[in-house]
Write an enzyme that holds these catalytic residues in place. Structure first.
Site, mmCIF file in Angstrom:
data_model
loop_
_atom_site.group_PDB
_atom_site.id
_atom_site.type_symbol
_atom_site.label_atom_id
_atom_site.label_comp_id
_atom_site.label_asym_id
_atom_site.label_seq_id
_atom_site.Cartn_x
_atom_site.Cartn_y
_atom_site.Cartn_z
ATOM 1 N N ASP A 1 0.846 -1.195 0.000
ATOM 2 C CA ASP A 1 0.000 0.000 0.000
ATOM 3 C C ASP A 1 0.882 1.246 0.000
ATOM 4 O OD1 ASP A 1 -2.405 1.331 -0.075
ATOM 5 O OD2 ASP A 1 -2.616 1.409 2.103
ATOM 6 N N HIS B 1 -4.610 13.803 1.255
ATOM 7 C CA HIS B 1 -4.818 12.928 2.418
ATOM 8 C C HIS B 1 -3.607 12.997 3.343
ATOM 9 C CE1 HIS B 1 -5.903 9.369 4.783
ATOM 10 N NE2 HIS B 1 -4.685 8.895 4.549
ATOM 11 N N ARG C 1 0.809 17.301 13.187
ATOM 12 C CA ARG C 1 1.848 18.345 13.083
ATOM 13 C C ARG C 1 1.243 19.533 12.344
ATOM 14 N NH1 ARG C 1 3.779 13.575 11.389
ATOM 15 N NH2 ARG C 1 3.329 14.198 9.251
ATOM 16 N N GLU D 1 -10.690 3.599 3.791
ATOM 17 C CA GLU D 1 -9.839 4.460 2.972
ATOM 18 C C GLU D 1 -10.152 4.184 1.505
ATOM 19 O OE1 GLU D 1 -5.708 3.959 4.175
ATOM 20 O OE2 GLU D 1 -5.967 5.509 5.717
ATOM 21 N N GLU E 1 -9.277 4.035 -2.109
ATOM 22 C CA GLU E 1 -8.036 3.922 -2.878
ATOM 23 C C GLU E 1 -8.328 3.246 -4.208
ATOM 24 O OE1 GLU E 1 -4.662 2.289 -0.884
ATOM 25 O OE2 GLU E 1 -5.269 3.003 1.113
ATOM 26 N N ASP F 1 -8.950 0.212 2.066
ATOM 27 C CA ASP F 1 -7.957 -0.160 3.081
ATOM 28 C C ASP F 1 -8.543 0.148 4.455
ATOM 29 O OD1 ASP F 1 -5.625 -0.725 4.484
ATOM 30 O OD2 ASP F 1 -4.773 1.259 4.112
ATOM 31 N N ARG G 1 -8.101 3.178 13.504
ATOM 32 C CA ARG G 1 -7.304 4.363 13.830
ATOM 33 C C ARG G 1 -6.751 4.335 15.253
ATOM 34 N NH1 ARG G 1 -6.206 5.719 8.793
ATOM 35 N NH2 ARG G 1 -8.039 6.310 7.591
ATOM 36 N N GLN H 1 -3.922 1.858 15.264
ATOM 37 C CA GLN H 1 -2.831 2.457 14.481
ATOM 38 C C GLN H 1 -2.049 3.486 15.304
ATOM 39 O OE1 GLN H 1 -4.371 4.263 10.904
ATOM 40 N NE2 GLN H 1 -2.366 4.739 10.054
ATOM 41 N N TYR I 1 1.945 2.333 15.595
ATOM 42 C CA TYR I 1 2.609 2.585 14.307
ATOM 43 C C TYR I 1 4.052 3.045 14.409
ATOM 44 C CZ TYR I 1 2.490 7.735 14.210
ATOM 45 O OH TYR I 1 2.715 9.066 14.446
ATOM 46 N N LYS J 1 -4.154 -2.345 9.995
ATOM 47 C CA LYS J 1 -4.477 -2.354 8.571
ATOM 48 C C LYS J 1 -4.635 -3.764 8.004
ATOM 49 C CE LYS J 1 -3.576 2.143 7.550
ATOM 50 N NZ LYS J 1 -4.378 3.008 6.688
ATOM 51 N N THR K 1 -8.847 -5.975 3.703
ATOM 52 C CA THR K 1 -8.764 -5.016 2.604
ATOM 53 C C THR K 1 -9.770 -5.493 1.565
ATOM 54 O OG1 THR K 1 -6.389 -4.743 2.989
ATOM 55 C CG2 THR K 1 -7.240 -3.980 0.861
ATOM 56 N N THR L 1 -4.840 6.530 0.184
ATOM 57 C CA THR L 1 -6.139 7.207 0.196
ATOM 58 C C THR L 1 -6.126 8.391 -0.761
ATOM 59 O OG1 THR L 1 -6.278 6.608 2.506
ATOM 60 C CG2 THR L 1 -7.871 8.209 1.714
ATOM 61 N N GLU M 1 -10.569 12.108 8.015
ATOM 62 C CA GLU M 1 -10.552 13.476 7.487
ATOM 63 C C GLU M 1 -11.929 14.125 7.611
ATOM 64 O OE1 GLU M 1 -8.144 13.302 3.521
ATOM 65 O OE2 GLU M 1 -8.564 11.274 4.217
HETATM 66 CA CA CA Z 1 -4.015 3.063 2.966
#
Ligand code: CA
Length: 428
Positions: A127, A134, A143, A199, A201, A233, A237, A240, A244, A253, A257, A361, A375
């Protein structure tokens, strides 16, 4: 290569094909299906019918006959692109020649009488993360002043995914358990995911093979893409966020899928290849191994992408699916499909027919084109309102997410990708 099979005036004798939203005769996608005998076989979608290619071998090119007798598309996509193009031409002739109607009719089956299977035995799944809007939106949640990391405009970012849990459309997605650590606690707990997301994609199906140590030149990289699909995907969250660092996504993840079952061939997409939008003036130029002038002129795809949500309550009350987003692949993708494949092979990684690559995404710059709930709900802080008054920050059990893609360009017949749906089943 645009030819007579893309002519917008072409007509099929198959009832309902000419006006079909996704599968007019200009599309001719490939897939694997079964009838009541349960035997997987290779077919093509035409209107609301599925054409069984295994019964028509003597009308199809000799070079593809052995591959068409297989239960997956792997062997067909290991052949040279010219053989698949010859197959497309033969299918087009069968489905547009009135004289072939009686010969072909016994091999047409109503789509709702067919069970669709994964089109490939997927060797590997990777992926990417080429949706720059995104990446910017997600980065901004963490950030605010520096959403994109410094490597983003130099290297197509990706990670290796999990092939075993790639599912076909309409297979329910079981809510995963995982380690979750709330911000206000010291220790994690093991519990069903509370921030389940989708997601939107595109998936790239690899054709052909390169030997280990052999790179994929950018100039030939589009030819290594046999076709495309939609790809969801599914993402946990909360799992993750805790797992991660430092190696990237793992269990958040790899539980599921979802892909759309029909492979929209790169031949079918030929008229919809458009120029990649120019980079901003202060963006770095791609390194030479990622730059090809022809790819920049024709390597983007004129695809409109949508995601919809349908809750259990909406379905029970006959409320149609709610559109969550609509956007365009060309605007979303900072790197082209060919750049993705060239980069994947640039270290000598061998890519094989039937490997699956996700784009990442695909969100547009506008919030209405965001390809995930992360989002759309601003990280869960601003739940979206559904037409029946329900709200969602993340997915709940019984929610069904649908993805769609449509290729459009002036002067050509529009084609679609078919369904890519998944419904959330409660944690086990
Ligand atoms: Ca993805």
């Amino acid at each position: 290569m645009i030819d007579h099979t893309h002519a917008p005036a072409a007509r099929s004798w198959v009832d309902g094909a000419d006006g079909h939203r996704d599968f007019p005769v200009q599309n001719l996608p490939l897939g694997v299906f079964a009838l009541t005998d349960g035997q997987p076989r290779i077919g093509s979608a035409i209107g609301d019918q599925v054409l069984d290619l295994t019964g028509l071998a003597e009308h199809l090119p000799g070079a593809v006959r052995d591959a068409l007798a297989q239960p997956t598309l792997n062997a067909l996509f290991a052949l040279p692109a010219a053989d698949r193009r010859a197959l497309r031409h033969a299918l087009f002739a069968l489905l547009t020649s009135d004289g072939m109607r009686l010969r072909v009719l016994p091999f047409l089956h109503p789509a709702d009488a067919c069970t669709l299977h994964l089109p490939f035995r997927i060797g590997d799944y990777t992926d990417f993360y080429v949706g720059i809007h995104h990446a910017t939106a997600i980065g901004r949640l963490f950030r605010p002043d520096n959403p994109l990391l410094p490597n983003y405009r130099h290297v197509p970012i990706g990670y290796h995914g999990r092939a075993s849990s790639v599912r076909i459309s309409d297979v329910p997605v079981v809510r995963p358990h995982g380690q979750i650590k709330a911000p206000d606690t010291d220790n994690p707990i093991y519990t069903p995911c509370r921030r389940l997301d989708y997601e939107l994609e595109l998936g790239l199906w690899i054709a052909g093979d390169n030997a280990p140590g052999e790179t994929v030149p950018i100039a030939g990289a589009w030819d290594r893409i046999g076709g495309l699909c939609l790809l969801n995907d599914w993402s946990a969250r909360d799992i993750q966020a805790w797992e991660y660092q430092p190696l990237g996504p793992f269990l958040a993840k790899n539980f599921a899928t979802t892909v759309s079952p029909w492979v929209i061939t790169s031949d079918a997409l030929a008229p919809f290849r458009v120029a990649q939008p120019p980079r901003a003036a202060d963006d770095p130029a791609p390194l030479p191994y990622l730059y090809d002038a022809d790819d920049q002129h024709h390597g983007a795809l004129a695809l409109t992408l949508e995601a919809t949500l349908s809750t259990a309550a909406m379905r029970a009350n006959g409320v149609p699916p709610h559109r969550l987003s609509r956007g365009h692949a060309t605007e979303a993708m900072y790197w082209t499909a060919a750049q993705i494949v060239a980069h994947h092979g640039s270290g000598g990684c061998d890519l094989h027919a039937g490997d699956l690559i996700g784009t990442g995404t695909l969100s547009g710059a506008d919030p209405s084109a965001a390809g995930s709930l992360m989002e759309l709900s601003h990280g869960g802080k601003a739940p979206i309102m559904l037409p029946n008054g329900e709200t969602r920050a993340f997915l709940e059990d019984g929610d069904e997410v649908g993805l769609s893609a449509r290729a459009t360009r002036d002067g050509y017949r529009s084609i679609g990708f078919g369904a890519c749906r998944g419904i959330i089943a409660g944690a086990r």
